[in-house]
Motif scaffolding. Structure first.
Motif, PDB file in Angstrom:
ATOM      1  N   SER A 275      -4.804  84.342  34.108  1.00  0.00           N
ATOM      2  CA  SER A 275      -3.645  83.480  33.351  1.00  0.00           C
ATOM      3  C   SER A 275      -2.217  84.347  33.751  1.00  0.00           C
ATOM      4  CB  SER A 275      -3.756  84.058  31.982  1.00  0.00           C
ATOM      5  OG  SER A 275      -3.238  84.824  31.960  1.00  0.00           O
ATOM      6  N   PRO A 276      -1.546  83.170  34.033  1.00  0.00           N
ATOM      7  CA  PRO A 276      -0.417  83.248  34.576  1.00  0.00           C
ATOM      8  C   PRO A 276       0.285  84.687  33.515  1.00  0.00           C
ATOM      9  CG  PRO A 276      -0.246  81.571  34.062  1.00  0.00           C
ATOM     10  CD  PRO A 276      -2.352  82.110  33.456  1.00  0.00           C
ATOM     11  N   SER A 277       0.756  84.527  32.627  1.00  0.00           N
ATOM     12  CA  SER A 277       1.137  85.146  31.480  1.00  0.00           C
ATOM     13  C   SER A 277       1.018  86.865  32.053  1.00  0.00           C
ATOM     14  CB  SER A 277       0.827  85.283  30.064  1.00  0.00           C
ATOM     15  OG  SER A 277       0.237  85.092  29.793  1.00  0.00           O
ATOM     16  N   ALA A 278      -0.280  87.004  31.618  1.00  0.00           N
ATOM     17  CA  ALA A 278      -1.057  88.020  31.889  1.00  0.00           C
ATOM     18  C   ALA A 278      -1.178  88.761  33.024  1.00  0.00           C
ATOM     19  CB  ALA A 278      -2.878  87.981  31.569  1.00  0.00           C
ATOM     20  N   ALA A 279      -0.997  87.843  34.200  1.00  0.00           N
ATOM     21  CA  ALA A 279      -0.723  88.166  35.563  1.00  0.00           C
ATOM     22  C   ALA A 279       1.010  88.708  35.937  1.00  0.00           C
ATOM     23  CB  ALA A 279      -0.547  86.924  36.473  1.00  0.00           C
ATOM     24  N   HIS A 280       1.731  87.890  35.077  1.00  0.00           N
ATOM     25  CA  HIS A 280       3.094  88.324  35.483  1.00  0.00           C
ATOM     26  C   HIS A 280       3.228  89.839  35.281  1.00  0.00           C
ATOM     27  CE1 HIS A 280       7.899  87.686  35.079  1.00  0.00           C
ATOM     28  NE2 HIS A 280       6.645  88.497  34.292  1.00  0.00           N
ATOM     29  N   LYS A 281       2.815  90.281  34.011  1.00  0.00           N
ATOM     30  CA  LYS A 281       2.426  91.016  32.629  1.00  0.00           C
ATOM     31  C   LYS A 281       2.533  92.330  33.237  1.00  0.00           C
ATOM     32  CE  LYS A 281       2.165  93.278  28.452  1.00  0.00           C
ATOM     33  NZ  LYS A 281       1.581  94.517  28.502  1.00  0.00           N
ATOM     34  N   GLU A 282       0.904  92.108  33.664  1.00  0.00           N
ATOM     35  CA  GLU A 282       0.628  92.972  34.948  1.00  0.00           C
ATOM     36  C   GLU A 282       1.334  93.862  36.019  1.00  0.00           C
ATOM     37  OE1 GLU A 282      -3.487  94.761  37.288  1.00  0.00           O
ATOM     38  OE2 GLU A 282      -3.118  93.814  35.586  1.00  0.00           O
ATOM     39  N   ALA A 283       1.733  92.342  36.850  1.00  0.00           N
ATOM     40  CA  ALA A 283       3.291  92.637  37.611  1.00  0.00           C
ATOM     41  C   ALA A 283       4.623  93.374  37.757  1.00  0.00           C
ATOM     42  CB  ALA A 283       3.050  91.120  38.384  1.00  0.00           C
ATOM     43  N   SER A 284       4.797  93.429  37.035  1.00  0.00           N
ATOM     44  CA  SER A 284       6.682  93.539  35.904  1.00  0.00           C
ATOM     45  C   SER A 284       5.797  94.960  35.859  1.00  0.00           C
ATOM     46  CB  SER A 284       6.566  92.800  34.850  1.00  0.00           C
ATOM     47  OG  SER A 284       6.486  93.179  33.580  1.00  0.00           O
ATOM     48  N   GLU A 285       4.426  95.650  35.643  1.00  0.00           N
ATOM     49  CA  GLU A 285       3.953  96.617  35.350  1.00  0.00           C
ATOM     50  C   GLU A 285       4.106  97.629  36.373  1.00  0.00           C
ATOM     51  OE1 GLU A 285       1.056  97.157  32.558  1.00  0.00           O
ATOM     52  OE2 GLU A 285       2.127  96.288  30.833  1.00  0.00           O
ATOM     53  N   LYS A 286       4.649  97.066  37.591  1.00  0.00           N
ATOM     54  CA  LYS A 286       4.065  97.808  39.260  1.00  0.00           C
ATOM     55  C   LYS A 286       4.988  97.008  40.003  1.00  0.00           C
ATOM     56  CE  LYS A 286      -1.358  97.310  39.974  1.00  0.00           C
ATOM     57  NZ  LYS A 286      -1.693  96.820  39.790  1.00  0.00           N
ATOM     58  N   ASP A 287       5.419  98.923  40.712  1.00  0.00           N
ATOM     59  CA  ASP A 287       6.329  98.523  41.901  1.00  0.00           C
ATOM     60  C   ASP A 287       5.988  97.007  42.282  1.00  0.00           C
ATOM     61  OD1 ASP A 287       6.092 101.853  43.165  1.00  0.00           O
ATOM     62  OD2 ASP A 287       6.926 101.060  40.775  1.00  0.00           O
ATOM     63  N   SER A 288       7.107  96.381  42.602  1.00  0.00           N
ATOM     64  CA  SER A 288       7.030  94.673  43.668  1.00  0.00           C
ATOM     65  C   SER A 288       6.429  94.919  44.880  1.00  0.00           C
ATOM     66  CB  SER A 288       8.343  93.797  43.623  1.00  0.00           C
ATOM     67  OG  SER A 288       9.678  94.594  43.675  1.00  0.00           O
ATOM     68  N   ASP A 289       6.981  95.939  45.282  1.00  0.00           N
ATOM     69  CA  ASP A 289       6.282  96.132  46.607  1.00  0.00           C
ATOM     70  C   ASP A 289       4.627  96.930  47.039  1.00  0.00           C
ATOM     71  OD1 ASP A 289       6.678  98.605  46.341  1.00  0.00           O
ATOM     72  OD2 ASP A 289       7.733  99.001  48.608  1.00  0.00           O
ATOM     73  N   ARG A 290       4.253  96.991  46.045  1.00  0.00           N
ATOM     74  CA  ARG A 290       3.155  97.665  45.871  1.00  0.00           C
ATOM     75  C   ARG A 290       1.822  96.555  45.950  1.00  0.00           C
ATOM     76  NH1 ARG A 290       2.299 101.845  41.637  1.00  0.00           N
ATOM     77  NH2 ARG A 290      -0.216 101.333  41.208  1.00  0.00           N
ATOM     78  N   PRO A 291       1.127  96.942  46.561  1.00  0.00           N
ATOM     79  CA  PRO A 291      -0.478  95.464  46.916  1.00  0.00           C
ATOM     80  C   PRO A 291      -0.464  95.473  45.270  1.00  0.00           C
ATOM     81  CG  PRO A 291      -0.233  97.325  48.271  1.00  0.00           C
ATOM     82  CD  PRO A 291       0.068  97.774  47.485  1.00  0.00           C
ATOM     83  N   SER A 292      -0.818  93.846  44.719  1.00  0.00           N
ATOM     84  CA  SER A 292      -1.152  93.672  43.409  1.00  0.00           C
ATOM     85  C   SER A 292      -3.007  93.892  43.731  1.00  0.00           C
ATOM     86  CB  SER A 292      -0.864  92.616  43.073  1.00  0.00           C
ATOM     87  OG  SER A 292      -1.128  91.000  44.059  1.00  0.00           O
ATOM     88  N   VAL A 293      -3.628  94.112  44.882  1.00  0.00           N
ATOM     89  CA  VAL A 293      -4.815  93.501  44.308  1.00  0.00           C
ATOM     90  C   VAL A 293      -5.322  94.908  45.528  1.00  0.00           C
ATOM     91  CG1 VAL A 293      -7.265  92.556  45.244  1.00  0.00           C
ATOM     92  CG2 VAL A 293      -4.486  91.455  44.625  1.00  0.00           C
ATOM     93  N   MET A 294      -6.336  95.509  44.732  1.00  0.00           N
ATOM     94  CA  MET A 294      -6.942  96.968  44.660  1.00  0.00           C
ATOM     95  C   MET A 294      -8.585  96.640  44.896  1.00  0.00           C
ATOM     96  SD  MET A 294      -4.969  99.332  42.047  1.00  0.00           S
ATOM     97  CE  MET A 294      -5.318 100.886  42.714  1.00  0.00           C
ATOM     98  N   TYR A 295      -9.221  96.958  46.509  1.00  0.00           N
ATOM     99  CA  TYR A 295      -9.785  97.321  46.802  1.00  0.00           C
ATOM    100  C   TYR A 295     -11.267  99.030  46.904  1.00  0.00           C
ATOM    101  CZ  TYR A 295      -9.627  92.227  47.883  1.00  0.00           C
ATOM    102  OH  TYR A 295      -9.483  90.527  47.841  1.00  0.00           O
ATOM    103  N   TYR A 296     -11.968  98.338  46.900  1.00  0.00           N
ATOM    104  CA  TYR A 296     -12.741  99.690  46.114  1.00  0.00           C
ATOM    105  C   TYR A 296     -13.828  99.636  46.578  1.00  0.00           C
ATOM    106  CZ  TYR A 296      -9.441 100.964  42.436  1.00  0.00           C
ATOM    107  OH  TYR A 296      -8.473 100.289  41.654  1.00  0.00           O
TER     108      TYR A 296
END
Ligand code: PLP
Length: 448
Positions: A305-326
């Motif tokens: 969802s765009p709003s949640a995505a936006h919120k989570e992204a804004s909480e992180k550094d912009s140059d940090r990968p947004s997807v983390m694989y384990y």
């Protein structure tokens, strides 16, 4: 015992895992398909990571060695990867072994067929009990770089054939050893005088330019230094007959290193009819022979969802990968090479959404890859581009995983060390040569 036979029904080493034929890619796929079957049957640990080792690649490296450095007998550095098939194959091809401990010596001797004179105990600082045990096992050749070691050897193995390890320039290597080992040249005359006084036989000189040497021109200076130590030996009343040029050989730079070595040996040891030259290559033999397949066991990505995505992204550094694989191997396991061996690894997709076909133009995004433990140091790749369509259950592959990986892997957090699937490869002549070498060794009664 189903493990006693390989795909062709040949008995190779009944005590070891089966030895397959075929391209490593085929075995990566088979391993993944097998994991899917186990997962469908709800088997525990179905998706576990695994290596595929291509023994014909070890064989090819040996052929490369013989072509480029025919005068230098390789003593494979067991520490790099004490894999039982690798050791048996190299023993059958006639290499010697560089061992650093009692266990490595026992491991090599236990397969049979290796003469103790083909082992060098290349650890300049050994426990007294290890030196005594080497004497018992008939392993005489051992390195030293300090006076205390000489006293120890004189007490525990007075018949030892000692090799003085000298300090050389290791500033052009991934792993430098000079801070810990190697006698500075100014100390060598004193050490040799002490060895004479103790009635010890010093037979030659060794050095190590550092592991993962990226400037092979350093071998020239190392050989020059070794030459001057041969002259010091003469002064002290010794006639050295062994030159050990150590390890450090990188796959991509091997031919260059061989060139520098050959030229330097010709220049500094023009008369060498009584000289035996050995080396202690580790990573050169095994790095490219092992691949690792890992399963994506978890994923953290912004919610769609765009709003949640936006919120989570804004909480992180912009140059940090947004997807983390384990994935299910990490720096406490096979990827300890990232911490200890200063390696940078490059994941690629082995299978995605149940398919081995990964379109080249699949949209990609900046991602990070993490190991399975609960520690945040367990990061496999901080930033890498991976397809956005990757999901939990997909598989990532890593090449060049044969050196300093399995040997130092721990079981931290209860994660098992990844197992190895073996193949003699798909290149018909290479596979046949590997098989013939191993069969001969086995028929002579060794390796079982
Ligand atoms: N010899 C000694 C004494 C070593 O310590 C090492 C690596 O640690 C090696 C040989 C193997 O070095 P490489 O894997 O760079 O060839």
């Amino acid at each position: 015992n189903p493990d006693a036979h390989n795909d062709e029904g040949e008995v190779i080493f009944p005590s070891l895992p089966p030895l397959h034929t075929g391209h490593p890619e085929v075995h990566l796929r088979k391993g993944i398909m097998n994991a899917s079957r186990l997962a469908a049957a709800h088997e525990p640990d179905a998706e576990k990571a695994f290596f595929v080792a291509d023994l014909s690649q070890v064989y090819r490296q040996h052929m490369r060695w013989k072509a480029c450095l025919p005068e230098i007998q390789p003593f494979y550095a067991v520490k790099c990867n004490p894999d039982p098939y690798v050791i048996r194959l190299l023993a059958s091809l006639g290499t010697g072994f560089d061992c650093a401990s009692n266990n490595e010596i026992s491991n090599v001797l236990s397969i049979g067929g290796v003469d103790p004179s083909n082992i060098i105990f290349a650890n300049p600082c050994k426990a007294t009990s290890f030196v005594r045990n080497a004497a018992k096992m008939g392993v005489d050749m051992m390195t030293f770089d300090n006076a205390d070691e000489l006293y120890k050897i004189a007490r525990a193995h007075p018949r030892a054939k000692c090799v003085v390890r000298i300090l050389t320039d290791d500033s052009k290597s991934l792993c430098a050893f000079g801070i810990k080992f190697g006698a500075p040249l100014v100390t060598v005359p004193g050490l040799l005088a002490k060895a004479k006084e103790l009635n010890l036989d010093v037979i030659g000189v060794s050095f190590h330019v550092g592991s993962g040497c990226y400037d092979p021109s350093v071998y020239t200076d190392a050989i020059r230094r070794a030459r001057s130590v041969f002259d010091m030996g003469k002064e002290a009343g010794y006639t050295f007959k062994l030159l050990d040029v150590g390890g450090g050989f990188e796959d991509a730079l091997f031919e260059q290193a061989a060139n520098f070595l050959t030229k330097a040996i010709n220049e500094f040891f023009p008369e060498r009819s009584n000289l035996k030259i050995i080396a202690e290559p580790g990573r050169f033999y095994v790095s490219t022979a092992f691949r690792l397949a890992t399963n994506i066991i978890a994923r953290r990505a912004p919610l769609p969802s765009p709003s949640a995505a936006h919120k989570e992204a804004s909480e992180k550094d912009s140059d940090r990968p947004s997807v983390m694989y384990y994935i299910n191997d990490g720096v406490y396991g096979a990827f300890n090479c990232i911490l200890f061996d200063h390696q940078v690894v490059h994941p690629y997709v082995l299978s995605m959404n149940g398919s081995f076909h990964v379109p080249e133009d699949a949209p990609k995004e900046l991602s990070s890859v993490w190991g399975p433990t609960c520690d945040s140091i367990d990061c496999v790749s901080e930033k890498t581009m991976l397809p956005s369509a990757l999901r939990v259950g997909d598989w990532l592959g890593f090449d060049n995983m044969g050196a300093y990986t399995v040997c130092a892997a721990s079981q931290f957090n209860g994660f098992e060390v990844s197992k190895v699937i073996y193949t003699t490869g798909s290149d018909a002549s290479g596979a046949a040569d590997v098989r013939a070498a191993l069969m001969k060794f086995s028929e002579e009664g060794h390796g079982l």
